[in-house]
Design a protein around this motif. Structure first.
Motif, short mmCIF file in Angstrom:
data_model
loop_
_atom_site.label_atom_id
_atom_site.label_comp_id
_atom_site.label_asym_id
_atom_site.label_seq_id
_atom_site.Cartn_x
_atom_site.Cartn_y
_atom_site.Cartn_z
N CYS A 9 -23.42 10.90 -63.00
CA CYS A 9 -24.17 9.66 -63.16
C CYS A 9 -23.26 8.49 -63.53
O CYS A 9 -23.50 7.37 -63.10
N ARG A 10 -22.22 8.74 -64.28
CA ARG A 10 -21.33 7.64 -64.67
C ARG A 10 -20.53 7.10 -63.48
O ARG A 10 -19.97 6.01 -63.55
N ASP A 11 -20.50 7.86 -62.38
CA ASP A 11 -19.75 7.45 -61.19
C ASP A 11 -20.55 6.54 -60.26
O ASP A 11 -19.98 5.98 -59.32
N ILE A 12 -21.86 6.40 -60.50
CA ILE A 12 -22.70 5.58 -59.62
C ILE A 12 -23.45 4.54 -60.46
O ILE A 12 -23.59 4.70 -61.67
N THR A 13 -23.94 3.48 -59.80
CA THR A 13 -24.64 2.42 -60.53
C THR A 13 -26.15 2.64 -60.58
O THR A 13 -26.82 2.03 -61.41
N GLN A 14 -26.70 3.49 -59.73
CA GLN A 14 -28.14 3.71 -59.68
C GLN A 14 -28.62 4.50 -60.90
O GLN A 14 -27.93 5.39 -61.37
N ARG A 15 -29.84 4.18 -61.35
CA ARG A 15 -30.47 4.90 -62.44
C ARG A 15 -31.94 5.12 -62.10
O ARG A 15 -32.56 4.28 -61.44
N ARG A 16 -32.49 6.23 -62.55
CA ARG A 16 -33.91 6.56 -62.40
C ARG A 16 -34.35 6.49 -60.93
O ARG A 16 -35.23 5.73 -60.58
N PHE A 17 -33.73 7.29 -60.09
CA PHE A 17 -34.05 7.34 -58.67
C PHE A 17 -34.60 8.72 -58.31
O PHE A 17 -34.40 9.68 -59.04
N ARG A 18 -35.32 8.76 -57.17
CA ARG A 18 -35.88 10.03 -56.71
C ARG A 18 -34.78 10.98 -56.27
O ARG A 18 -33.80 10.57 -55.66
N VAL A 19 -34.98 12.25 -56.61
CA VAL A 19 -34.04 13.31 -56.21
C VAL A 19 -34.85 14.43 -55.56
O VAL A 19 -35.84 14.89 -56.12
N LEU A 20 -34.43 14.82 -54.37
CA LEU A 20 -35.07 15.93 -53.67
C LEU A 20 -34.09 17.10 -53.62
O LEU A 20 -32.88 16.90 -53.59
N PRO A 21 -34.61 18.33 -53.60
CA PRO A 21 -33.72 19.49 -53.49
C PRO A 21 -32.90 19.42 -52.21
O PRO A 21 -33.40 18.89 -51.22
N PRO A 22 -31.68 19.83 -52.23
CA PRO A 22 -31.02 20.71 -53.18
C PRO A 22 -30.24 19.99 -54.28
O PRO A 22 -29.66 20.65 -55.13
N ASP A 23 -30.19 18.66 -54.31
CA ASP A 23 -29.47 17.89 -55.35
C ASP A 23 -28.04 18.38 -55.54
O ASP A 23 -27.67 18.90 -56.59
N PRO A 24 -27.18 18.21 -54.53
CA PRO A 24 -25.81 18.74 -54.60
C PRO A 24 -24.97 18.17 -55.74
O PRO A 24 -24.01 18.82 -56.16
N HIS A 25 -25.32 17.00 -56.28
CA HIS A 25 -24.53 16.42 -57.36
C HIS A 25 -25.13 16.68 -58.74
O HIS A 25 -24.58 16.22 -59.74
N SER A 26 -26.25 17.37 -58.78
CA SER A 26 -26.93 17.69 -60.04
C SER A 26 -27.25 16.44 -60.86
O SER A 26 -27.08 16.43 -62.08
N PHE A 27 -27.72 15.40 -60.20
CA PHE A 27 -28.13 14.18 -60.90
C PHE A 27 -29.42 14.40 -61.68
O PHE A 27 -29.69 13.72 -62.66
N ASP A 28 -30.25 15.34 -61.23
CA ASP A 28 -31.53 15.64 -61.87
C ASP A 28 -31.40 16.89 -62.73
O ASP A 28 -31.82 17.97 -62.36
N ARG A 29 -30.83 16.74 -63.89
CA ARG A 29 -30.54 17.89 -64.76
C ARG A 29 -31.79 18.61 -65.25
O ARG A 29 -31.79 19.82 -65.39
N ASP A 30 -32.88 17.86 -65.52
CA ASP A 30 -34.08 18.50 -66.07
C ASP A 30 -35.08 18.91 -65.00
O ASP A 30 -36.13 19.49 -65.31
N GLY A 31 -34.78 18.67 -63.72
CA GLY A 31 -35.61 19.15 -62.62
C GLY A 31 -36.94 18.44 -62.44
O GLY A 31 -37.83 18.96 -61.79
N ASP A 32 -37.06 17.20 -62.94
CA ASP A 32 -38.33 16.49 -62.82
C ASP A 32 -38.39 15.57 -61.59
O ASP A 32 -39.36 14.86 -61.38
N GLY A 33 -37.33 15.55 -60.77
CA GLY A 33 -37.32 14.75 -59.57
C GLY A 33 -36.79 13.35 -59.76
O GLY A 33 -36.78 12.55 -58.83
#
Length: 79
Positions: free
Chosen positions: A50-74
């Protein structure tokens, strides 16, 4: 009932007459990772946090290769 964005009939007809079907629409080359539909992150980009990108609170769909969605809520990079 009120329509939020009404279109006048003459505008609707004008737009419809401008559409052409003589040339098929070609899909654009899309090199964006579909796991992050709200912005374009290149497929196969190096591992990011997350510190490498400027976006915050965005939608994440599986498979999430960068693991931006640590708690799995999308939602990625919430904190």
């Amino acid at each position: 009932m009120q329509v939020p964005n009404p279109v006048m009939p003459w505008d609707f007809r004008h737009r419809a007459s401008q559409k052409t079907t003589s040339q098929p629409i070609q899909p654009q080359q899309n090199n964006c990772d579909p796991s992050y539909p709200d912005f374009c992150l290149t497929k196969n980009s190096p591992d990011l946090n997350c510190r490498d990108i400027t976006q915050r609170r965005f939608r994440v769909l599986p498979p999430d290769p960068h693991s931006f969605d640590r708690d799995g809520d999308g939602i990625g990079c919430e904190k």
